[in-house]
Design an enzyme around this catalytic site. Structure first.
Site, PDB file in Angstrom:
ATOM      1  N   GLY A 118       0.825  -1.212   0.000  1.00 57.59           N
ATOM      2  CA  GLY A 118       0.000   0.000   0.000  1.00 57.59           C
ATOM      3  C   GLY A 118       0.858   1.260   0.000  1.00 57.59           C
ATOM      4  N   SER A 164      -3.548  -3.426  -2.396  1.00 61.07           N
ATOM      5  CA  SER A 164      -4.329  -2.886  -1.278  1.00 61.07           C
ATOM      6  C   SER A 164      -5.803  -3.188  -1.512  1.00 61.07           C
ATOM      7  CB  SER A 164      -4.114  -1.367  -1.202  1.00 61.07           C
ATOM      8  OG  SER A 164      -5.085  -0.795  -0.373  1.00 61.07           O
ATOM      9  N   ASP A 166      -8.353  -1.794  -0.287  1.00 65.74           N
ATOM     10  CA  ASP A 166      -9.244  -0.626  -0.189  1.00 65.74           C
ATOM     11  C   ASP A 166      -9.405   0.122  -1.505  1.00 65.74           C
ATOM     12  OD1 ASP A 166      -9.351  -1.179   2.453  1.00 65.74           O
ATOM     13  OD2 ASP A 166      -8.010   0.432   3.087  1.00 65.74           O
ATOM     14  N   GLN A 673     -20.531 -21.849 -17.702  1.00 70.89           N
ATOM     15  CA  GLN A 673     -19.803 -20.586 -17.901  1.00 70.89           C
ATOM     16  C   GLN A 673     -20.728 -19.387 -18.006  1.00 70.89           C
ATOM     17  OE1 GLN A 673     -16.355 -21.284 -20.890  1.00 70.89           O
ATOM     18  NE2 GLN A 673     -17.725 -23.029 -21.005  1.00 70.89           N
TER      19      GLN A 673
HETATM   20  P1  ATP Z   1      -2.144  -0.996   3.836  1.00 64.30           P
HETATM   21  O1  ATP Z   1      -2.781  -0.196   2.745  1.00 64.30           O
HETATM   22  O2  ATP Z   1      -2.622  -2.384   3.882  1.00 64.30           O
HETATM   23  O3  ATP Z   1      -2.175  -0.332   5.182  1.00 64.30           O
HETATM   24  P2  ATP Z   1       0.549  -0.066   3.649  1.00 64.30           P
HETATM   25  O4  ATP Z   1       1.676  -0.449   2.781  1.00 64.30           O
HETATM   26  O5  ATP Z   1       0.057   1.327   3.527  1.00 64.30           O
HETATM   27  O6  ATP Z   1      -0.599  -1.130   3.415  1.00 64.30           O
HETATM   28  P3  ATP Z   1       1.772   0.474   6.220  1.00 64.30           P
HETATM   29  O7  ATP Z   1       1.597  -0.222   7.523  1.00 64.30           O
HETATM   30  O8  ATP Z   1       1.488   1.921   6.144  1.00 64.30           O
HETATM   31  O9  ATP Z   1       0.934  -0.366   5.175  1.00 64.30           O
HETATM   32  O10 ATP Z   1       3.296   0.278   5.750  1.00 64.30           O
HETATM   33  C1  ATP Z   1       3.868  -1.010   5.690  1.00 64.30           C
HETATM   34  C2  ATP Z   1       5.318  -0.942   6.076  1.00 64.30           C
HETATM   35  O11 ATP Z   1       6.021  -0.059   5.196  1.00 64.30           O
HETATM   36  C3  ATP Z   1       5.577  -0.370   7.459  1.00 64.30           C
HETATM   37  O12 ATP Z   1       5.402  -1.333   8.463  1.00 64.30           O
HETATM   38  C4  ATP Z   1       7.010   0.048   7.326  1.00 64.30           C
HETATM   39  O13 ATP Z   1       7.864  -1.047   7.435  1.00 64.30           O
HETATM   40  C5  ATP Z   1       7.082   0.571   5.910  1.00 64.30           C
HETATM   41  N1  ATP Z   1       6.885   2.036   5.893  1.00 64.30           N
HETATM   42  C6  ATP Z   1       5.749   2.713   5.883  1.00 64.30           C
HETATM   43  N2  ATP Z   1       5.961   4.048   5.878  1.00 64.30           N
HETATM   44  C7  ATP Z   1       7.300   4.220   5.931  1.00 64.30           C
HETATM   45  C8  ATP Z   1       8.178   5.347   5.967  1.00 64.30           C
HETATM   46  N3  ATP Z   1       7.715   6.583   5.933  1.00 64.30           N
HETATM   47  N4  ATP Z   1       9.493   5.122   6.006  1.00 64.30           N
HETATM   48  C9  ATP Z   1       9.977   3.882   6.012  1.00 64.30           C
HETATM   49  N5  ATP Z   1       9.206   2.778   5.983  1.00 64.30           N
HETATM   50  C10 ATP Z   1       7.885   2.927   5.947  1.00 64.30           C
END
Ligand code: ATP
Length: 780
Positions: A118, A164, A166, A673
């Protein structure tokens, strides 16, 4: 910066080493991504490494980073979630964590990273890339890597793919996992429907979507819910409790025995106060006296095998991601692979992230109009579709008396998922506009017998979730199978002023015949529109016809079961026959979604050299005593590909030639189908096209009707004669497009009953590449 000053080792001289990781919340289709990166990467001569457990694996290194081979991803397509694991990793948010991750990449020799996740995961990747040379400097200074190692890995290519559920990322029309999640929601709501109906209950169903109402909105349309709550658009005209009760009460007055309210978990009122399911339940119980239950779908929405759409989306985007790695240069911005207008796109990641955050900011500042605008045009259109098909008595959209029409709807050709959904939406929107609408039983055969029946709002209740054709459908074409004069007579007798056809190529042929003789019959001088509905997806003027997504999903689930059987029996190749007439759409897209090892399509035909080649390919695949290498495989064959090489003949040839190495069986999927329950995408497309169809009718009649009103005369018999008023209303990318018959005829192959050009042919080569044809021949 000592690293930046070093010339990097030319990429051409070393083998590309690509890492793939999945991060953030899991999404169905991530496995299709991993599989395609591995297979396509290897076929392009790269080494591919899976980084297990998302960024955590990158930080921890060691066994979390594993080289993949062709067989590592066997079976991945049908598995939900991500088989290489995902995590939310705090360590990667720290500088020390990213330093460790950089060291692990260098030590494994990985020079490119594809991240599927995401916006958080992709933002993390962007931070990592921007720090890269600084991290290498630090590692040299600390003696953790050598200057030579740093030289080799001077630039790190990172490419993002959005996974994602969403569908909350800007810059792409759809994210991996969202459509599968919608499948799970619709299955659940359809199930809740029957118990709600039995007990005459209300259900309040919470779905995922913290900042994005895509799932709630789409589920609302697809299941025919009574009311939805989404973060982008709180009910605004009065307090939401009153708005909701007004709609629910009205529906009950009309005779509905169930009330379904769908709520995005991030739903807000206009003052940014969260709208919670328990509060909604209390309101419905207290104010309307409804026996109300709450169902929170929670993590079921993430689970299960990916639908056909997500398998294909994950696959084509990952192929583009590998291509982006191979064509990357350090000066290019970090690319994100998206899907825009049914085409895979590459764009700067951070632009998309910025836009995504703007939606949340717009909501926070209560600028809901802006929040809706920041979603794509399709979202806005669909928001309208939901409202106009569920809220009755919306006087604000009723037309003046003299512009109100008498519209007839008929279904033509074989049944296809979405025919009933289109009819329901057309009826409801037409009634809200003040039109009178008639259903014609059994296509043109019924029309010439005068089988017109007036339709009402409750009469189509529940139709959106039903497969087949409630009106009854028939293949008869006017002027060929039924008398054109009788068609014109019945239209005149019933004073029909607009005609909506829902069907496949027979319906298109009907349109052509009506167009030819229009000048001879005044009653045909009305707007006539076709909403394409056929599982073959062979109607010109649309990327997708109704029913083709339902059919693909049937093929996918049947093939998964067949593959499982073949897997268990070992050394077995199934030849699966799919429908499609002269169109290979189902075999190509189905082949991509199930990982077929070969496909036979009418556009290419079959001959002996082709069969011999495939026999040799299969012999090569099974040329081993290793039980691990005895997996079952499937071939998809379109029914109309050859009268000589039938499904049975092909299977018998394979069986004979396979000898002790493999055997073969057939499976003819036949009419299953055509689907039982239409897929969510078919229901949504149907509803949207139907609304556009009614608008098309209004556009082509309002001038003539206004003129008549002005002169205070009876409505004109000939409402419109222009070429544009006989047309196909189809989907082009994310837009609805209307193209006249005259415009479509030159691009149509009437003999083979399909358009001259098929957009899906671009995926044809991928089926072979991902089956390993070139890979296995290169290692022989
Ligand atoms: P979802 O849409 O399911 O929430 P996402 O990718 O947005 O997915 P997050 O939990 O926001 O999920 O991010 C996943 C991982 O990405 C975090 O646990 C972290 O390891 C890394 N990450 C997110 N933001 C940062 C950032 N600003 N800097 C470094 N790493 C990040």
């Amino acid at each position: 910066n000592p690293v930046a000053q070093q010339p990097s080792v030319p990429t051409a001289t070393r083998r590309k080493k690509i890492g793939i990781l999945t991060s953030g919340g899991d999404a169905s289709g991530m496995n299709a991504c991993v599989r395609a990166v591995v297979l396509y990467g290897i076929s392009k001569g790269c080494d591919v490494y899976a980084v297990y457990e998302g960024y955590q694996g990158l930080v921890d290194g060691g066994d979390y980073i594993r080289k993949m081979d062709w067989r590592s991803v066997t079976g991945y397509l049908s598995i939900g979630g991500t088989s290489i694991g995902t995590a939310r990793c705090m360590a990667f948010k720290t500088h020390e964590g990213r330093l460790q991750a950089a060291e692990n990449l260098v030590k494994h020799g990985i020079d490119s990273l594809i991240v599927c996740g995401g916006d958080g995961s992709l933002t993390g990747a962007d931070v990592f890339r921007s720090e890269w040379t600084g991290l290498l400097d630090e590692l040299i200074t600390a003696g953790r890597i050598t200057v030579d190692e740093a030289k080799t890995f001077r630039s790190m290519t990172i490419v993002g793919i959005v996974g994602s559920i969403d569908n909350d990322m800007s810059g792409t029309d759809i994210t991996i996992g969202a459509v599968t999640s919608l499948h799970r929601i619709c299955e659940a709501v359809d199930s809740v429907d029957t118990t709600a109906l039995s007990h005459s209950r209300a259900f309040v169903i919470e779905v995922m979507g913290r900042h994005c109402g895509w799932l709630a909105l789409m589920a609302g349309i697809a299941t025919g819910a009574d009311f939805i709550f989404i973060p982008e658009q709180p009910p605004s005209d009065e307090d939401w409790e009153t708005s909701m009760c007004k709609v629910a009460r009205r529906h009950r007055e009309l005779g509905k025995r169930k009330t379904i309210i769908i709520v995005a978990e991030g739903a807000l009122d206009k003052n940014l106060k969260p709208i919670k399911v328990d509060r909604i339940k209390d309101i419905l119980s207290d104010r309307l006296g409804l026996d109300t239950r709450v169902t929170i779908l929670g993590h079921t929405q993430r689970g299960g095998s990916p639908c056909a759409f997500d398998r294909i989306l994950g696959t084509v985007q990952s192929v583009a991601a590998v291509d982006a790695v191979l064509s990357s240069s350090p000066d290019k911005p970090f690319p994100m692979i998206g899907m825009n207008n049914n085409k895979v796109t590459t764009q700067p990641l951070m632009d998309a992230v910025k836009l995504t955050h703007e939606v949340a900011e717009a909501i926070e500042s209560r600028n809901f109009q802006r929040a809706l605008e920041l979603r794509d045009s399709q979202f806005l259109d669909e928001f309208k579709v939901f409202n106009v098909t569920t809220i009755l008595d919306d006087n604000s959209i009723e037309l003046p008396d003299h512009q109100q029409l008498r519209i007839a709807i008929l279904h033509i050709g074989a049944p296809a998922g979405g025919m009933n959904s289109a009819t329901r939406a057309a009826v409801r929107y037409a009634l809200n506009r003040g039109h009178t609408i008639y259903g014609v039983a059994n296509g043109f055969s019924g029309l010439v017998r005068g089988l017109f029946e007036k339709m009402d709002w409750m009469g189509v209740d529940g139709w959106t979730t039903c497969g087949g054709s409630h009106l009854g459908t028939n293949r008869a074409i006017p002027g060929k199978d039924v008398d054109m004069g009788m068609v014109a007579y019945q239209l005149q007798k019933n004073d029909i002023q607009a005609l909506m056809l829902v069907g496949g190529f027979e319906a298109f042929s009907s349109l052509v015949e009506l167009d030819k003789v229009r000048s001879e019959y005044p009653s045909l001088c009305i707007p006539i529109a076709l909403i394409p509905a056929t599982i073959s997806n062979n109607v010109p003027g649309t990327d997708f016809s109704l029913g083709c997504d339902t059919s693909l999903n049937v093929i996918v689930s049947a093939s998964d079961a067949i593959v499982q059987s073949a897997q268990s029996s070992r050394r077995r190749v199934f030849v699966i026959e799919v429908q499609g007439g002269r169109s290979g759409f189902l075999a190509v897209e189905g082949g991509l979604a199930v990982g077929a090892c070969a496909i036979y399509i009418p556009e290419e035909g079959i001959d002996l050299p082709r069969l011999q080649g495939d026999v040799q390919f299969l012999k090569g695949l099974y040329d081993t005593d290793d039980p691990e290498k005895s997996e079952g495989r499937v071939i998809l064959r379109t029914e109309g590909v050859s009268t000589t090489y039938t499904t049975k003949v092909i299977s018998e040839i394979l069986e004979d030639e396979g000898g002790a190495r493999f055997d073969s069986r057939t499976a003819v999927l036949g009419h299953i189908q055509q689907g039982n329950t239409p897929s969510p995408l078919d229901r949504i497309r149907a509803s949207r096209l139907a609304i556009h169809c009614i608008e098309f009718f209004e556009k082509h009649t309002c001038d003539a009707l206004d003129q008549a009103e002005y002169k205070r005369q009876e409505g004109p018999t000939e409402l419109c004669t222009d070429d544009d008023s006989i047309a196909v209303i189809g989907i082009h990318g994310v837009d609805v497009q209307t193209r006249s018959v005259k415009e479509l005829l030159p691009v149509t192959d009437m003999k083979n009953r399909k358009p001259h050009e098929d957009w899906w042919q671009r995926d044809r080569a991928l089926v072979d590449i991902l089956s390993g044809r070139s890979y296995y021949s290169s290692i022989e």
